[in-house]
Design an enzyme around this catalytic site. Sequence first.
Site, PDB file in Angstrom:
ATOM      1  N   ASP A 216      15.425   5.972   1.742  1.00  0.00           N
ATOM      2  CA  ASP A 216      15.724   4.550   1.731  1.00  0.00           C
ATOM      3  C   ASP A 216      16.680   4.282   0.572  1.00  0.00           C
ATOM      4  OD1 ASP A 216      15.511   1.890   2.559  1.00  0.00           O
ATOM      5  OD2 ASP A 216      13.844   1.490   1.206  1.00  0.00           O
TER       6      ASP A 216
ATOM      7  N   ASP B 141      17.380   0.604  -1.136  1.00  0.00           N
ATOM      8  CA  ASP B 141      16.864  -0.375  -2.096  1.00  0.00           C
ATOM      9  C   ASP B 141      15.434  -0.033  -2.490  1.00  0.00           C
ATOM     10  OD1 ASP B 141      19.094  -2.318  -2.316  1.00  0.00           O
ATOM     11  OD2 ASP B 141      18.756  -2.541  -0.177  1.00  0.00           O
TER      12      ASP B 141
ATOM     13  N   LYS C 120      13.272   0.249  10.922  1.00  0.00           N
ATOM     14  CA  LYS C 120      11.934   0.534  10.392  1.00  0.00           C
ATOM     15  C   LYS C 120      11.045  -0.698  10.525  1.00  0.00           C
ATOM     16  CE  LYS C 120      13.746   1.399   6.423  1.00  0.00           C
ATOM     17  NZ  LYS C 120      13.854   1.667   4.979  1.00  0.00           N
TER      18      LYS C 120
ATOM     19  N   ASP D  93       9.935   3.367  -0.462  1.00  0.00           N
ATOM     20  CA  ASP D  93       9.156   2.628  -1.461  1.00  0.00           C
ATOM     21  C   ASP D  93       8.156   1.670  -0.818  1.00  0.00           C
ATOM     22  OD1 ASP D  93      11.252   0.854  -0.569  1.00  0.00           O
ATOM     23  OD2 ASP D  93      10.807  -0.420  -2.299  1.00  0.00           O
TER      24      ASP D  93
END
Length: 270
Positions: free
Chosen positions: A12, A14, A183, A208
């Site tokens: 990912d 961010d 996602k 995250d």
Amino acid sequence: MDTSSIDYWLTDMDGVLVHENKAIPGAAELIEQWHRQKKPFLVLTNNSIFTPRDLSARLARSGINVPEEQLWTSALATAAFLKDQAPGGSAFVIGEAGITTAMHEAGFVMTDVDPDFVVLGETRTYSFEALTKAIRLINAGARFIATNPDVTSPSAEGPLPATGAVAAMITSATKREPYVIGKPNPMMFRSAMNKLGAHSKRTAMIGDRMDTDVVAGIEAGLHTVLVMTGIADDAEIARYPFQPKWVLQSVADLLDKDTSKGDSKTKKDS
């Protein structure tokens, strides 16, 4: 942790590589390590506003070198899915350059006359006229697709309504649920693996978020890595009946020992 069986990496963006357009410590070094080791990788994002070229430039400003061909967005995944479903089809698209460019490159005709699909992406300027047109086209039989389920996106002034929130409004008006590509749909990861020519048993996903990155990674059969530099904390992890394979403080823990002395907090080793 032993990552010797992992030949391909998905990560990912961010909360993993950058936070508020600043590189997270270790992120630039990890990307350089993958380049040096010739490890195939893709940087993933649910954001469908920007093209890979835009995102590559954004990461470069943060000091992270990711060529545009190594970025995979929900817009690209959506276009790839629809090209497989209806090659040379037509679509009414709401969104910005990320999704419109991807759809053009996938060979789709953009039209508001009897399209095969209505494709909803993210934009900072949702048009009431365009949303009305989308509702009417879906009611007339167009299939409803959304690039991602995120209900808000960040801005300097605070959260903005995003694709998921607008999709819910269209669903309320049409009674039609969209098929959502990004996602936590594991299709996002499977399409990324197709681009890399990767096998799930030899691929890891770094994220995250438990509710998108980790669950989608598990459902796609990947090794899952959760980093604590985004929204997840110990209490968040404990809420879920599934767990990532590894939990790390940051991507710095994935650097070679001769590059970094980062400590990892390992949930399960193999």
